[in-house]
Enzyme design. Structure first.
Site, short mmCIF file in Angstrom:
data_model
loop_
_atom_site.label_atom_id
_atom_site.label_comp_id
_atom_site.label_asym_id
_atom_site.label_seq_id
_atom_site.Cartn_x
_atom_site.Cartn_y
_atom_site.Cartn_z
N GLY A 170 0.80 -1.22 0.00
CA GLY A 170 0.00 0.00 0.00
C GLY A 170 0.83 1.26 0.00
O GLY A 170 2.06 1.23 -0.01
N VAL A 178 0.84 5.64 1.37
CA VAL A 178 1.02 6.37 2.63
C VAL A 178 -0.29 6.34 3.43
O VAL A 178 -1.38 6.35 2.86
CB VAL A 178 1.45 7.83 2.35
CG1 VAL A 178 0.40 8.59 1.56
CG2 VAL A 178 1.76 8.57 3.65
N THR A 179 -0.18 6.29 4.74
CA THR A 179 -1.35 6.41 5.59
C THR A 179 -1.01 7.15 6.87
O THR A 179 0.18 7.35 7.21
CB THR A 179 -1.98 5.04 5.91
OG1 THR A 179 -3.30 5.22 6.42
CG2 THR A 179 -1.15 4.27 6.92
N TYR A 180 -2.05 7.58 7.55
CA TYR A 180 -1.92 8.33 8.81
C TYR A 180 -2.56 7.52 9.92
O TYR A 180 -3.63 6.93 9.74
CB TYR A 180 -2.61 9.69 8.68
CG TYR A 180 -2.89 10.36 10.02
CD1 TYR A 180 -1.91 11.13 10.65
CD2 TYR A 180 -4.13 10.23 10.65
CE1 TYR A 180 -2.15 11.73 11.87
CE2 TYR A 180 -4.38 10.83 11.88
CZ TYR A 180 -3.39 11.58 12.48
OH TYR A 180 -3.63 12.17 13.70
N HIS A 181 -1.90 7.47 11.08
CA HIS A 181 -2.49 6.93 12.30
C HIS A 181 -2.48 8.02 13.35
O HIS A 181 -1.52 8.80 13.44
CB HIS A 181 -1.71 5.73 12.82
CG HIS A 181 -1.64 4.58 11.87
ND1 HIS A 181 -2.75 4.02 11.27
CD2 HIS A 181 -0.57 3.86 11.41
CE1 HIS A 181 -2.37 3.02 10.50
NE2 HIS A 181 -1.07 2.90 10.57
N GLY A 216 -3.37 -2.38 5.05
CA GLY A 216 -2.05 -2.60 4.46
C GLY A 216 -1.36 -3.70 5.23
O GLY A 216 -1.22 -3.61 6.45
N PHE A 225 -5.04 -3.16 9.71
CA PHE A 225 -6.09 -2.23 9.29
C PHE A 225 -6.21 -1.07 10.28
O PHE A 225 -5.78 -1.16 11.43
CB PHE A 225 -7.44 -2.95 9.17
CG PHE A 225 -7.89 -3.63 10.44
CD1 PHE A 225 -8.57 -2.93 11.43
CD2 PHE A 225 -7.67 -4.98 10.65
CE1 PHE A 225 -9.00 -3.55 12.61
CE2 PHE A 225 -8.09 -5.62 11.80
CZ PHE A 225 -8.76 -4.90 12.80
N CYS A 265 -3.57 6.94 1.30
CA CYS A 265 -3.51 5.73 0.47
C CYS A 265 -3.19 6.04 -0.99
O CYS A 265 -3.41 5.20 -1.86
CB CYS A 265 -4.81 4.94 0.58
SG CYS A 265 -5.22 4.52 2.29
#
Length: 253
Positions: free
Chosen positions: A92, A94-97, A159, A171, A188
């Protein structure tokens, strides 16, 4: 779908899903833990599947498929916004947490389920769709993408990484997440994507808002129940399991 029968009804009902609700934890610490638990599952020191549930302080993670245009700000600029940045082995973009987001990390041996990565991704989507159904929300798939949407708004990202069919990463479900936090990235790698959360969608439906802590507990319970049903495992709370000790590689004798 395969594995959709509930715990107690199928041939795998004696198999446990060890669930660890860990509260807020630094991303790097949990990443190290996941990698260690994967090793423990591979070498037989961890007999059961595990689900880690966690909330992270603000962090941006870059998967193997991250595109330059997914990062309008450089890692240095993101750091100035108070965001740690990690390049990781998951698939996957880029993502943010961050706060208000329920992140799940399943450590599953797919050889005891079905050794098929595409099947696994669809099963995780099914877990999230089922969990959202507990809030009266109709989650759905979006053709060509991995994750879960509500009316073309993305509510959950997925991802994963698989090592010899043992999974880690997982997830992220937006529960009460501040949605403007996603503005520093292209979530994403999907241009123009609109993010949403359980709290925001409940508000759209005119449902009386719950206290954030209550909503979080309900989201955790819904995800755990759905994981047990979709993967045909009996969820068992396992706070007593010494995770850090299990995650350590065995020392030579």
């Amino acid at each position: 779908m395969g594995g959709a029968m509930g715990p107690g009804n199928g041939p795998m009902a004696d198999r446990m899903l060890r669930v660890h609700a860990m509260g807020r934890q630094a991303y790097g610490d949990v990443l190290t833990l996941q990698r260690g638990l994967c090793r423990a599952r591979l070498d037989g020191r961890l007999a059961d599947d595990v689900l880690l549930l966690v909330e992270h302080p603000p962090v941006v993670t870059l998967g193997r498929g991250t595109k330059p245009e997914s990062l309008p700000l450089s890692p240095a600029e993101l750091a100035r916004h108070g965001l740690d940045v990690y390049e990781v082995e998951r698939g996957g973009d880029v993502t943010y947490h961050g706060p208000g987001q329920l992140v799940g990390y399943p450590i599953l041996d797919l050889q005891t389920h079905r050794p098929d990565l595409h099947w696994y991704l669809r099963q995780l989507e099914e877990v999230l769709i089922a969990a959202l159904g507990q809030f009266g929300l109709a989650g759905e798939r979006n053709a060509g993408y991995t994750g879960v949407w509500i009316d073309n708004r993305k509510i959950a990202s997925i991802g994963v990484h698989v090592k010899q069919w043992v999974t880690f990463h997982g997830f992220a479900l937006n529960v009460t997440t501040a949605l403007d936090a996603f503005d520093v990235i292209v979530p994403c790698g999907i241009p123009g994507v609109a993010m949403t959360s359980i709290a925001r969608e409940a508000e759209r439906k005119g449902v009386r808002s719950r206290q954030p802590g209550v909503l979080w507990q309900e989201a955790e319970a819904a995800v755990v129940a759905a994981m047990g049903a979709v993967f045909d495992r009996l969820p068992t709370s396992s706070e007593d399991l010494a995770l850090a000790e299990l995650a350590e590689p065995e020392r030579p004798r």
